[in-house]
Scaffold this motif. Structure first.
Motif, short mmCIF file in Angstrom:
data_model
loop_
_atom_site.label_atom_id
_atom_site.label_comp_id
_atom_site.label_asym_id
_atom_site.label_seq_id
_atom_site.Cartn_x
_atom_site.Cartn_y
_atom_site.Cartn_z
N GLU A 12 2.70 0.33 11.74
CA GLU A 12 2.95 0.81 10.57
C GLU A 12 2.20 0.18 9.32
OE1 GLU A 12 7.37 1.00 8.36
OE2 GLU A 12 6.83 -1.03 8.85
N ALA A 13 1.76 -1.32 9.47
CA ALA A 13 0.86 -1.73 8.57
C ALA A 13 -0.92 -1.19 8.74
CB ALA A 13 0.70 -3.43 8.94
N GLY A 14 -1.12 -1.61 10.08
CA GLY A 14 -2.47 -0.81 10.35
C GLY A 14 -2.90 0.31 10.03
N ALA A 15 -2.00 1.37 10.54
CA ALA A 15 -2.28 2.87 10.23
C ALA A 15 -2.14 3.02 8.67
CB ALA A 15 -1.02 3.55 10.75
N GLU A 16 -1.51 2.57 7.92
CA GLU A 16 -1.40 2.89 6.46
C GLU A 16 -2.77 2.11 5.80
OE1 GLU A 16 1.75 2.57 2.83
OE2 GLU A 16 2.43 2.67 4.94
N ILE A 17 -3.04 0.91 6.05
CA ILE A 17 -4.34 0.45 5.48
C ILE A 17 -5.37 1.35 5.98
CG2 ILE A 17 -5.87 -1.41 5.85
CD1 ILE A 17 -3.37 -3.46 5.92
N ALA A 18 -5.40 1.96 7.24
CA ALA A 18 -6.44 2.53 7.68
C ALA A 18 -6.48 4.16 7.11
CB ALA A 18 -6.25 3.05 9.31
N ARG A 19 -5.48 4.66 6.82
CA ARG A 19 -5.47 5.77 5.99
C ARG A 19 -6.05 5.77 4.69
NH1 ARG A 19 -0.65 7.17 9.50
NH2 ARG A 19 0.57 5.89 7.96
N ASP A 20 -5.86 4.47 4.00
CA ASP A 20 -6.33 4.25 2.59
C ASP A 20 -7.67 3.88 2.60
OD1 ASP A 20 -3.64 4.71 1.55
OD2 ASP A 20 -3.25 2.75 1.17
N LEU A 21 -8.07 3.40 3.48
CA LEU A 21 -9.41 3.00 3.65
C LEU A 21 -10.36 4.32 3.97
CD1 LEU A 21 -9.39 0.11 6.29
CD2 LEU A 21 -10.40 -0.10 3.84
N LEU A 22 -9.92 5.21 4.75
CA LEU A 22 -10.52 6.65 4.71
C LEU A 22 -10.57 7.07 3.28
CD1 LEU A 22 -8.83 8.13 8.07
CD2 LEU A 22 -11.29 7.31 7.64
N VAL A 23 -9.32 7.18 2.60
CA VAL A 23 -9.46 7.87 1.44
C VAL A 23 -10.49 7.26 0.38
CG1 VAL A 23 -8.07 8.24 -0.80
CG2 VAL A 23 -6.93 8.86 1.65
N ALA A 24 -10.58 5.94 0.62
CA ALA A 24 -11.56 5.27 -0.45
C ALA A 24 -13.15 5.40 -0.05
CB ALA A 24 -10.97 3.80 -0.50
N GLY A 25 -13.30 5.96 1.07
CA GLY A 25 -14.56 6.29 1.72
C GLY A 25 -15.10 5.49 2.61
N ALA A 26 -14.33 4.55 3.40
CA ALA A 26 -15.02 3.77 4.55
C ALA A 26 -15.08 4.65 5.73
CB ALA A 26 -13.98 2.68 4.64
N ASP A 27 -15.99 4.14 6.58
CA ASP A 27 -15.94 4.72 7.79
C ASP A 27 -15.10 4.00 8.78
OD1 ASP A 27 -16.70 5.67 10.31
OD2 ASP A 27 -18.76 5.02 10.19
N ALA A 111 -3.18 -13.05 4.21
CA ALA A 111 -1.75 -13.26 4.05
C ALA A 111 -1.42 -11.99 3.10
CB ALA A 111 -1.24 -14.51 3.62
N LEU A 112 -0.62 -11.04 3.53
CA LEU A 112 -0.07 -10.00 3.12
C LEU A 112 1.24 -10.42 2.32
CD1 LEU A 112 -0.69 -7.54 6.03
CD2 LEU A 112 -2.04 -7.66 4.00
N MET A 113 1.05 -10.46 1.08
CA MET A 113 2.20 -11.04 0.28
C MET A 113 2.98 -10.10 -0.20
SD MET A 113 0.94 -14.05 0.44
CE MET A 113 1.73 -14.96 -0.96
N SER A 114 3.23 -8.85 0.45
CA SER A 114 4.50 -8.21 0.24
C SER A 114 4.22 -7.24 1.53
CB SER A 114 4.48 -7.22 -1.18
OG SER A 114 3.17 -6.34 -0.92
N PRO A 115 5.66 -6.31 1.45
CA PRO A 115 5.48 -5.23 3.04
C PRO A 115 4.50 -4.16 2.62
CG PRO A 115 7.76 -5.91 2.19
CD PRO A 115 6.79 -6.41 1.08
N VAL A 116 3.92 -4.04 3.58
CA VAL A 116 2.68 -2.93 3.74
C VAL A 116 3.21 -1.62 3.28
CG1 VAL A 116 0.67 -1.93 4.82
CG2 VAL A 116 1.16 -4.33 4.89
N PRO A 117 4.37 -1.19 3.97
CA PRO A 117 4.82 0.43 3.58
C PRO A 117 4.92 0.74 2.06
CG PRO A 117 5.82 -0.51 5.55
CD PRO A 117 5.23 -1.58 4.68
N GLY A 118 4.18 1.89 1.62
CA GLY A 118 4.30 2.17 0.43
C GLY A 118 3.27 1.61 -0.36
N LYS A 119 2.51 0.76 -0.04
CA LYS A 119 1.36 0.05 -0.67
C LYS A 119 -0.04 0.12 -0.04
CE LYS A 119 4.04 -3.69 -3.34
NZ LYS A 119 5.29 -3.35 -2.60
N GLY A 120 0.26 0.11 1.40
CA GLY A 120 -1.18 0.10 2.18
C GLY A 120 -2.15 -0.84 1.70
N LEU A 121 -3.33 -0.23 1.44
CA LEU A 121 -4.44 -1.24 1.01
C LEU A 121 -4.24 -1.97 -0.23
CD1 LEU A 121 -7.36 -1.95 2.00
CD2 LEU A 121 -8.17 0.01 0.45
N ARG A 122 -3.30 -1.39 -1.09
CA ARG A 122 -3.06 -2.10 -2.46
C ARG A 122 -2.01 -3.28 -2.24
NH1 ARG A 122 -2.64 3.16 -2.67
NH2 ARG A 122 -0.59 3.31 -2.77
#
Length: 259
Positions: A12-27, A111-122
């Motif tokens: 859940e966390a890794g996939a959402e962060i990965a999607r946001d990284l793609l949108v931000a232009g990362a490889d 340390a991720l200081m809040s739940p990742v779902p809905g925030k992703g990379l933010r």
């Protein structure tokens, strides 16, 4: 040049962060033994294959898999690669990862200081370790909310876990109290009372809680004994109430021993 990021763990966390990284232009490339990567993330056959050409590695597995993920990736890590452990592990484990990597990679504790779902990379991130500033410099331009915590790997997660004692402890206490209130037929009243108390919580309330507990440990221990007995009579396990009672009894005994 696009930042090359490897994700180890695509739950859940890794996939959402990965999607946001793609949108931000990362490889982005990734590996998870149980899950396929999201669209746009290059699938790799194992941890070593995922990190071999990465500038930044984000290990988002679980605390029990953190060490294994680093060990599997280690042979392919290039000196200077930034390896960020995002798992909620103990400070000692985070420190051991930095030691284990040695010169093969620069390990930081995130340390991720809040739940990742809905925030992703933010998701607010607290990062510590020798390369913490470099981690922030890499991810902030991509939209990440990163705060650098001075200190070695383990300093960031230490703060999250100490905060968790309060937040998760509070949640457990609320659940136990509401279970008792439901059994007693007054759940709506207690819900409203708890909400009103939490709404008015401020620094002064915190001081009163700490000072009052120290001054009235004996009386409050007796009160929690009665509360635990009531829960037992209602058929509700009194785990939090009994833990609170035991803590108050220990505090009272320490105070009496000093007199």
């Amino acid at each position: 040049m696009r930042t090359r990021v490897a994700l180890l763990g695509l739950g859940e966390a890794g996939a959402e962060i990965a999607r946001d990284l793609l949108v931000a232009g990362a490889d982005v490339r990734g590996y998870d033994p149980a899950l396929a990567p999201p669209p746009g993330v290059a699938a790799r056959r194992d941890e070593a294959d995922a990190v071999r050409d990465a500038d930044l590695v984000l290990s988002a597995n679980s605390s029990h898999a953190a060490r294994g993920a680093l060990l599997a990736a280690l042979p392919a890590l290039r000196p200077g690669t930034l390896f960020a452990d995002l798992n909620t592990a103990s400070p000692a484990l985070k420190a051991s990862l930095a030691e284990l990597a040695g010169p093969a990679a620069d390990v930081v504790d995130v340390a991720l200081m809040s739940p990742v779902p809905g925030k992703g990379l933010r998701t607010p991130m607290l990062v510590s370790g020798d390369a913490a500033e470099r981690y922030a410099a890499l991810l902030r331009p991509l939209g990440a909310h990163v705060t650098v915590q001075p200190g070695p790997a383990g300093a960031a997660i230490s703060r999250k876990l100490l905060r968790s004692v309060f937040y998760k402890g509070l949640a457990a206490a609320v659940l136990e109290a509401l279970a008792g209130a439901e059994a007693a037929g007054c759940e709506d009243w207690l819900r409203a009372d708890i909400a009103a108390e939490l709404t008015g919580f401020d620094a002064g309330t915190l001081d009163r809680l700490v000072d009052g507990t120290r001054r009235h440990a004996r009386r409050r221990a007796d009160e929690m004994t009665a509360a635990a007995q009531q829960l037992h009579e209602l058929g509700v396990p009194a785990r939090v109430a009994l833990a609170a009672r035991d803590g108050l009894v220990e505090l009272r005994e320490r105070q009496e021993a000093r007199r």
